[in-house]
Design a protein around this motif. Structure first.
Motif, PDB file in Angstrom:
ATOM      1  N   ARG A 132       0.830  -1.215   0.000  1.00 10.09           N
ATOM      2  CA  ARG A 132       0.000   0.000   0.000  1.00 10.09           C
ATOM      3  C   ARG A 132       0.863   1.263   0.000  1.00 10.09           C
ATOM      4  O   ARG A 132       0.527   2.258  -0.650  1.00 10.09           O
ATOM      5  CB  ARG A 132      -0.950  -0.016   1.193  1.00 10.09           C
ATOM      6  CG  ARG A 132      -2.068  -1.050   1.036  1.00 10.09           C
ATOM      7  CD  ARG A 132      -2.832  -1.261   2.335  1.00 10.09           C
ATOM      8  NE  ARG A 132      -3.564  -0.070   2.748  1.00 10.09           N
ATOM      9  CZ  ARG A 132      -4.238   0.021   3.896  1.00 10.09           C
ATOM     10  NH1 ARG A 132      -4.249  -1.008   4.733  1.00 10.09           N
ATOM     11  NH2 ARG A 132      -4.885   1.121   4.199  1.00 10.09           N
TER      12      ARG A 132
ATOM     13  N   ALA B 273       0.916   4.072  -2.791  1.00 11.22           N
ATOM     14  CA  ALA B 273       0.721   5.465  -2.391  1.00 11.22           C
ATOM     15  C   ALA B 273       1.785   6.364  -3.002  1.00 11.22           C
ATOM     16  O   ALA B 273       1.491   7.471  -3.477  1.00 11.22           O
ATOM     17  CB  ALA B 273       0.748   5.574  -0.865  1.00 11.22           C
TER      18      ALA B 273
ATOM     19  N   TYR C  41       1.096   9.430  -5.515  1.00 12.88           N
ATOM     20  CA  TYR C  41       1.560  10.760  -5.088  1.00 12.88           C
ATOM     21  C   TYR C  41       2.490  11.371  -6.130  1.00 12.88           C
ATOM     22  O   TYR C  41       2.342  12.547  -6.508  1.00 12.88           O
ATOM     23  CB  TYR C  41       2.256  10.635  -3.735  1.00 12.88           C
ATOM     24  CG  TYR C  41       3.075  11.836  -3.333  1.00 12.88           C
ATOM     25  CD1 TYR C  41       2.474  13.073  -3.078  1.00 12.88           C
ATOM     26  CD2 TYR C  41       4.466  11.748  -3.216  1.00 12.88           C
ATOM     27  CE1 TYR C  41       3.239  14.180  -2.718  1.00 12.88           C
ATOM     28  CE2 TYR C  41       5.230  12.835  -2.845  1.00 12.88           C
ATOM     29  CZ  TYR C  41       4.607  14.050  -2.609  1.00 12.88           C
ATOM     30  OH  TYR C  41       5.367  15.147  -2.255  1.00 12.88           O
TER      31      TYR C  41
ATOM     32  N   TYR D  29      -2.914   9.054   0.974  1.00 13.18           N
ATOM     33  CA  TYR D  29      -2.784   8.003  -0.043  1.00 13.18           C
ATOM     34  C   TYR D  29      -2.727   6.615   0.586  1.00 13.18           C
ATOM     35  O   TYR D  29      -3.242   5.648   0.024  1.00 13.18           O
ATOM     36  CB  TYR D  29      -1.514   8.226  -0.875  1.00 13.18           C
ATOM     37  CG  TYR D  29      -1.552   9.451  -1.744  1.00 13.18           C
ATOM     38  CD1 TYR D  29      -2.048   9.396  -3.038  1.00 13.18           C
ATOM     39  CD2 TYR D  29      -1.081  10.673  -1.279  1.00 13.18           C
ATOM     40  CE1 TYR D  29      -2.069  10.517  -3.858  1.00 13.18           C
ATOM     41  CE2 TYR D  29      -1.106  11.808  -2.089  1.00 13.18           C
ATOM     42  CZ  TYR D  29      -1.605  11.725  -3.377  1.00 13.18           C
ATOM     43  OH  TYR D  29      -1.633  12.845  -4.170  1.00 13.18           O
ATOM     44  N   THR D  30      -2.078   6.491   1.767  1.00 13.38           N
ATOM     45  CA  THR D  30      -1.959   5.179   2.394  1.00 13.38           C
ATOM     46  C   THR D  30      -3.204   4.789   3.184  1.00 13.38           C
ATOM     47  O   THR D  30      -3.579   3.623   3.240  1.00 13.38           O
ATOM     48  CB  THR D  30      -0.753   5.145   3.354  1.00 13.38           C
ATOM     49  OG1 THR D  30      -0.949   6.151   4.363  1.00 13.38           O
ATOM     50  CG2 THR D  30       0.553   5.382   2.624  1.00 13.38           C
TER      51      THR D  30
END
Length: 423
Positions: free
Chosen positions: A175, A179, A183, A416-417
């Motif tokens: 993950r 991410a 990003y 994002y995570t």
């Protein structure tokens, strides 16, 4: 690939600047000029022979019309001789052009005047540094031990499935990897780069176009039955979008970005410096590419450097920028800046990005041109940069953000995570 007129007009300077790469190019440059002279002379003889043959053909036709068959037949013997001559000259011209191109493919780009002379990475110049190197607990671990402790990257499983250099990312490790990709792409598109999803295999012409072939043929995975190559970076398919293209000046500049897995054999790499994520055969990277007017390509290079700096500032990783010396700068590059992140647990700098200006070197191979204000075709300049290469960025995050409670996630990546810590 250097242009022959450029070599002819700047012979002494080309030899002088290639010496910055620790190459004595005198013989190669003289051979280029000699072969080009031979090509021009052969072309002139061929043109003259073809012109004479055309003149005789018309004369023969007129003689037949005038009933002078004997004279016409006599001239036909000469045209037969000229056909043999033109065939011989055509073969010689083809061989000379092939020999010239083969030699040109072996000559690297001329370094920019700011490139320092040097032999190895130890001679590179540090031009900028930023960020505070964190003080870690005495029990701090390198990233490969952290990956095992928190079960986020499995190097042994990758070795079982494929071999060394093909890690398996798991759970929060996968993950975090995803991410970072999202990003980086978001940062690049916000900066005006158009996102592309690109092929992972390219043909031979694409490899030659960007200079990976023949220079780095041994470092590329080759699918022999189909004569295709797994990409070492998305620079190759991305830049080849513009192969054999004539752009309008108004279309410049062009900026694209793309995420791809990358594949490199890394033949001969061994030792402690290749442990964990430090050097892989398969890794993920987000790239930025520019096609620029020659008048502003170095301004564009500075913009790309500043763009990568903003990403590292947001990630709050300690980094530095190096101007590569002549012995370390890539075959196709005129000027390269490398970004390195400090790996606190390993106590060493890890390269995470190269930002380069190739000037016309790739464009000449690609036949990438634009129609200038005078209506003439002119070679564009190409640039590219990692924005960013994931493995060593990930290594830097794991090592620099480790705490006794787990590995904290850089604030900018939390949206994002979806998590703040790996524990």
């Amino acid at each position: 690939m250097l242009q022959v007129p450029f070599i002819r007009e700047n012979k002494d300077n080309v030899i002088k600047q290639l010496a910055v790469r620790n190459i004595d190019a005198t013989k190669m440059i003289e051979d280029v000029i000699s072969l080009d002279e031979e090509r021009k002379q052969t072309q002139t003889l061929l043109d003259n022979a073809l012109a004479e043959s055309n003149t005789l053909s018309k004369e023969i036709g007129n003689l037949y019309k005038s009933g002078k068959a004997d004279e016409a037949n006599a001239l036909k013997e000469k045209t037969t001789e000229l056909k043999e001559t033109t065939k011989t000259l055509n073969d010689k011209l083809s061989q000379t052009v092939d020999a010239l191109n083969e030699l040109l493919y072996k000559i690297p780009n001329v370094p920019h005047s700011s490139v320092p002379k040097g032999s190895t990475e130890d001679d590179n110049e540090v031009v900028f540094s930023e960020g505070t190197i964190p003080t870690l607990d005495k029990n701090a671990l390198p990233h490969w031990e952290l990956a095992k402790k928190y079960d986020i990257i499995d190097f042994e499983l990758g070795n079982k499935i494929t071999g060394a250099g093909f890690p398996v990312y798991k759970g929060k490790g996968a993950r975090l990897q995803r991410a970072l990709i999202a990003y980086f792409l978001d940062k690049n598109t916000e900066a005006g780069y158009t996102e592309y999803q690109l092929p992972l295999l390219v043909n031979e012409a694409s490899g030659f176009g960007t200079g990976q072939l023949p220079d780095k043929e041994g470092q590329m995975y080759h699918v022999t039955e189909d004569n295709l190559y797994l990409i070492p970076t998305s620079e190759v398919p991305g830049t080849n979008i513009f192969r054999d293209v004539i752009l309008e000046e108004s279309q410049l500049p062009i900026g694209i970005t793309g995420y791809t897995p990358c594949f490199r054999r890394e033949a001969g790499s061994y030792g402690a410096h290749v442990r964990g994520l430090n050097r892989l055969h398969q890794f993920d990277k987000v790239e930025i590419l520019r096609v620029e007017h020659p008048n502003r390509s170095y301004e564009a290079l500075d913009e790309m450097v500043e763009h990568v700096k903003t990403i590292l500032k947001e990630l709050k990783l300690p980094y530095r920028i190096l101007r590569l010396c002549g012995g370390d700068v890539g075959f196709t590059s005129a000027l390269t800046f490398d970004f390195e992140v400090f790996s606190t647990a390993q106590e060493r700098w890890l390269e995470i990005s190269s930002v380069s200006n190739f000037e016309t070197f790739q464009a000449n191979r690609l036949k990438l041109r634009f129609k200038n204000s005078e209506g003439k075709n002119e070679l564009a300049h190409t640039l590219n940069g990692s924005s960013l290469a994931l493995p060593r960025v990930l290594a830097g995050i794991l090592e620099n953000y480790q705490t006794k409670d787990g590995i904290e996630i850089p604030e900018v990546l939390i949206p994002y995570t979806g998590f703040k810590i790996i524990d």
